[in-house]
Design an enzyme around this catalytic site. Structure first.
Site, PDB file in Angstrom:
ATOM      1  N   GLY A 106       0.849  -1.203   0.000  1.00 17.04           N
ATOM      2  CA  GLY A 106       0.000   0.000   0.000  1.00 17.04           C
ATOM      3  C   GLY A 106       0.874   1.238   0.000  1.00 17.04           C
ATOM      4  O   GLY A 106       0.665   2.181   0.770  1.00 17.04           O
ATOM      5  N   ALA A 107       1.897   1.244  -0.877  1.00 18.43           N
ATOM      6  CA  ALA A 107       2.975   2.232  -0.781  1.00 18.43           C
ATOM      7  C   ALA A 107       2.736   3.491  -1.608  1.00 18.43           C
ATOM      8  O   ALA A 107       3.542   4.404  -1.565  1.00 18.43           O
ATOM      9  CB  ALA A 107       4.298   1.588  -1.198  1.00 18.43           C
ATOM     10  N   VAL A 132      -2.262  -7.183  -3.985  1.00 19.93           N
ATOM     11  CA  VAL A 132      -1.826  -7.999  -2.838  1.00 19.93           C
ATOM     12  C   VAL A 132      -2.793  -9.141  -2.517  1.00 19.93           C
ATOM     13  O   VAL A 132      -2.443 -10.056  -1.774  1.00 19.93           O
ATOM     14  CB  VAL A 132      -1.608  -7.155  -1.558  1.00 19.93           C
ATOM     15  CG1 VAL A 132      -0.465  -6.178  -1.733  1.00 19.93           C
ATOM     16  CG2 VAL A 132      -2.883  -6.453  -1.143  1.00 19.93           C
ATOM     17  N   LYS A 187      -9.186  -6.156  11.051  1.00 19.65           N
ATOM     18  CA  LYS A 187      -8.008  -5.638  11.751  1.00 19.65           C
ATOM     19  C   LYS A 187      -7.763  -6.414  13.046  1.00 19.65           C
ATOM     20  O   LYS A 187      -6.612  -6.598  13.456  1.00 19.65           O
ATOM     21  CB  LYS A 187      -8.171  -4.145  12.050  1.00 19.65           C
ATOM     22  CG  LYS A 187      -7.990  -3.261  10.814  1.00 19.65           C
ATOM     23  CD  LYS A 187      -6.524  -3.224  10.362  1.00 19.65           C
ATOM     24  CE  LYS A 187      -6.307  -2.209   9.245  1.00 19.65           C
ATOM     25  NZ  LYS A 187      -4.903  -2.187   8.766  1.00 19.65           N
ATOM     26  N   TYR A 239     -14.307  -3.817   8.823  1.00 21.98           N
ATOM     27  CA  TYR A 239     -12.978  -3.250   9.054  1.00 21.98           C
ATOM     28  C   TYR A 239     -12.417  -3.709  10.395  1.00 21.98           C
ATOM     29  O   TYR A 239     -11.295  -4.212  10.486  1.00 21.98           O
ATOM     30  CB  TYR A 239     -13.068  -1.723   9.007  1.00 21.98           C
ATOM     31  CG  TYR A 239     -11.736  -1.033   9.184  1.00 21.98           C
ATOM     32  CD1 TYR A 239     -10.822  -0.985   8.135  1.00 21.98           C
ATOM     33  CD2 TYR A 239     -11.393  -0.441  10.399  1.00 21.98           C
ATOM     34  CE1 TYR A 239      -9.590  -0.367   8.295  1.00 21.98           C
ATOM     35  CE2 TYR A 239     -10.166   0.183  10.573  1.00 21.98           C
ATOM     36  CZ  TYR A 239      -9.266   0.218   9.515  1.00 21.98           C
ATOM     37  OH  TYR A 239      -8.058   0.827   9.679  1.00 21.98           O
ATOM     38  N   ASN A 257       1.011  -2.890   5.419  1.00 20.16           N
ATOM     39  CA  ASN A 257       0.249  -1.654   5.634  1.00 20.16           C
ATOM     40  C   ASN A 257      -1.060  -1.606   4.878  1.00 20.16           C
ATOM     41  O   ASN A 257      -2.016  -0.982   5.317  1.00 20.16           O
ATOM     42  CB  ASN A 257       1.121  -0.459   5.202  1.00 20.16           C
ATOM     43  CG  ASN A 257       0.282   0.782   4.960  1.00 20.16           C
ATOM     44  OD1 ASN A 257      -0.258   1.355   5.900  1.00 20.16           O
ATOM     45  ND2 ASN A 257       0.147   1.184   3.704  1.00 20.16           N
ATOM     46  N   GLY A 316       9.234   0.719  -7.365  1.00 14.71           N
ATOM     47  CA  GLY A 316       7.791   0.643  -7.225  1.00 14.71           C
ATOM     48  C   GLY A 316       7.267  -0.558  -8.004  1.00 14.71           C
ATOM     49  O   GLY A 316       7.608  -0.737  -9.164  1.00 14.71           O
TER      50      GLY A 316
END
Ligand code: ZN
Length: 659
Positions: A418-419, A464, A560, A556, A490, A459
């Site tokens: 998530g860069a 993912v 998490k 969510y 991330n 990059g």
């Protein structure tokens, strides 16, 4: 084959300004990697300079240390009083440290960089322009049996030939002695055996053209004798695990993490597969000044990626003992390049930039070795001469300047998911600032061009949630940098608020896929490499919702919370391998793509708060940024958390529901 890049029109636009023309033709030389590599070579122009009192005097504008010919600008040339340099050349003896000090003292601009250590040599050549390179073809000719005869056969009386002498004051002195009675007007250049070539003229163009001409003739000499044929071999599947393993072993010998760049191009593969590679690769470098980057000889590996590093260390220590005489300190005994049959050639560097330089030098070295073999036998300088340069007082000083920048994660390799923006992007930037090499993953294709070529980041555009894509991304990271030390998980999806009663099963599944399953897959496929990592660490970006969930965020919060358990189990499972696993629970990080100014304004209004107050809705009344989270991620990856695993740290400004 080299050719002139001089353009009369471009040069004419510079008028008659000697320094501008010097910059111009220096850059032309710098564009040819077969002439100079990474700061190699140097150039000068003799001109007059007027000081603040209106006095004019003759100065030598000579390339300053730290500048590269390819990108040099006028401030890259140090102005040194010509008369002082010429008088220094007449001294009987001068240490190189004193020479550097005296050159600095003779500069007319105290803010200019240190003049090249070859400044005195430039000064005694009685022409306005002096060009010096380490041209592959010329140096290769001299690095063969009977090399000097070949040079004389090729150039006849058109050049002066100088036997090998260490660069610095001794070289300038030797040239001064050998050219005492010389009629400079009848020679076009000067060949320094096992080192390089000088050309000179009062005209910038002619000095440059002579360089091109003489080097071109050397290339034709090689070509005519069919010495320029290079072995090639087709690409093979990269053995990533063996690469990560050898990088760890070499790093342990170096006492610090190193970046390992595998060159598996057809040329590198062809070289590594040569039947005689073990004997020809270990004779020494092209020129002694490569030794500070590459060490004298490479490590030899077998097809499976194994190598006897103990034997390498022993041989290095013997070389040191045999050649040292004044109580020098032995450098680390780790190799800086390796020959790997079936795979290619590896360059090891203290950071991304250094590893790239080593890899570039390797590419030229393996060519020159083959040219030399084609010409009757590659022959490098004897070990004691190489040692002199490796342990030269000035080279040691240079290493101290560039070797250790003090950045805490220098030489380490990180992968961030998530860069493309928000916390992930901040993690990439902070890891880079702390010295690491970073692979940034994102489904957003912008990531592919997010990092300029010279930065230590790549990059990678991958989804993912696709396990095969994740494996490819990890493999690309290993292939580029040689290993994996730091994983920052991330990537995350924060769907719009929805009650459980109204839950869309597809949204629920997506959220779990992205926030939980992808992280598990990432860790699963990274473990074999992290195991070979340098002080390896995984950082999970969790959420305040884990300890303090809210209504409407079931998907969510549940994903998490699952991620949090995954992190705890990973900490348990990976502790025996020394992999630390810690989590960050950020809250209210508004400088991310999730939060547009409109959304923030709407939320603030719904609480009856101003935007500023809404952003600081925590006990400390402080605003939290992506950078705060990234700095914590780096701390967790580094020595501050060296003794901590399984920890969870909130970055939320203080939350009474969490405390
Ligand atoms: Zn040189």
């Amino acid at each position: 084959m080299i050719k002139s890049l001089w353009n009369d029109q471009e040069a004419a636009e510079l008028g008659n300004d000697p320094l501008k023309l010097r910059v111009y033709s220096s850059r032309l030389l710098g564009r040819e990697a077969d002439l100079v590599l990474h700061g190699g070579g140097n150039t000068s122009v003799k001109a007059t300079s007027t000081d603040w009192l209106g006095d004019t005097e003759e100065v030598l504008y000579v390339k300053g240390s730290g500048w590269d010919l390819a990108t040099i600008e006028a401030p890259g040339f140090a102005p040194v009083k010509l008369d002082t340099l010429r008088r220094l050349a007449r001294l009987e003896a001068l240490s190189d440290t004193d020479m550097v000090a005296m050159q600095r003292a003779a500069m007319t601009d105290p803010a200019a960089p240190d003049p090249s250590v070859e400044a005195i040599l430039h000064a005694i050549i009685p022409f306005k322009y002096v060009d010096h390179t380490h041209a592959d073809a010329v140096v290769t000719l001299t690095n063969t049996q009977g090399g000097e005869d070949k040079i004389r056969e090729l150039y006849g009386d058109r050049v002066i030939v100088i036997p090998y002498v260490m660069p610095g004051f001794m070289l300038a002195r030797t040239v001064a002695d050998l050219t005492h009675d010389l009629d400079w007007g009848r020679v076009e250049g000067m060949i320094l055996l096992n080192h390089g070539i000088f050309t000179f003229h009062d005209d910038a163009r002619e000095s440059y053209q002579r360089m091109i001409r003489l080097v071109h003739e050397a290339e034709e000499y090689l070509h005519a004798r069919r010495a320029m044929t290079l072995a090639t071999a087709a690409a093979e599947e990269v053995n990533h695990t063996a690469l990560a393993r050898i990088r760890r072993q070499v790093s342990l010998k170096a006492g610090r993490p190193l970046i390992a760049r595998l060159d598996n191009s057809p040329e590198a593969r062809g070289f590594a597969d040569l039947p005689r590679v073990a004997t020809i690769a270990t004779r020494g470098p092209i020129t002694p000044d490569h030794v500070i980057r590459t060490k004298r000889i490479p490590l030899l590996m077998d097809q499976a990626g194994n190598a006897d590093l103990e034997a390498y260390e022993q041989a290095y220590r013997q070389y040191f003992e045999a050649n040292q005489n004044t109580g020098l300190t032995c450098l680390d005994p780790a190799p800086r390049w390796a020959v790997w049959p079936g795979q290619g050639v590896i360059g090891f560097g203290t950071d991304g930039q250094n590893a790239r330089i080593v890899a570039d030098i390797n590419a030229h070295t393996l060519r020159c070795i083959q040219y030399g073999e084609g010409l009757g036998g590659w022959q490098a300088l004897p070990a004691d001469k190489i040692f002199e340069v490796e342990y030269w007082e000035l080279e040691q000083a240079k290493l101290k300047k560039t070797g250790n920048t003090g950045a805490p994660l220098t030489g380490q390799i990180a992968l961030v998911t998530g860069a493309a923006n928000g916390i992930g992007r901040a993690c990439v930037n902070t890891l880079l600032a702390q010295g690491a090499c970073v692979a940034g993953l994102d489904i957003n294709p912008d990531i592919a061009t997010a990092f300029p070529e010279k930065t230590a980041a790549i990059g990678l555009t991958y989804d993912v949630t696709d396990p095969a894509a994740l494996q490819t991304a990890i493999a690309e990271t290993i292939r580029t940098y040689g290993g994996l030390d730091i994983l920052v998980s991330n990537v995350g999806l924060f769907p719009a608020s929805r009650s459980i009663e109204d839950m869309d099963p597809e949204l629920w599944r997506q959220c779990l896929d992205m926030n939980l399953t992808s992280a598990m897959t990432l860790v699963k496929y990274s473990i074999p490499y992290l195991r070979h990592g340098w002080e390896p660490a995984i950082v999970f970006i969790g959420s305040r919702n884990v300890p303090a969930p809210g209504p409407g965020a079931a998907a969510y919060s549940a994903s998490k919370a699952g991620l949090n358990q995954l992190a705890r189990v990973a900490a348990l499972e990976l502790a025996p391998d020394g992999v630390r696993v810690n989590s960050i629970h950020p809250d209210a990080v508004f400088d991310t793509a999730l939060w547009t100014p409109e959304v923030i304004a709407a939320r603030a209004a719904s609480y009856g708060l101003s935007v500023a107050d809404y952003k600081r809705r925590n006990l400390l009344k402080t605003e939290i940024s992506s950078k705060n989270v990234a700095e914590m991620a780096c701390a967790m990856a580094g020595s501050i958390f060296a003794k901590t695993t399984g920890a969870q740290v909130a970055i939320d400004g203080g939350n009474d529901r969490v405390i």
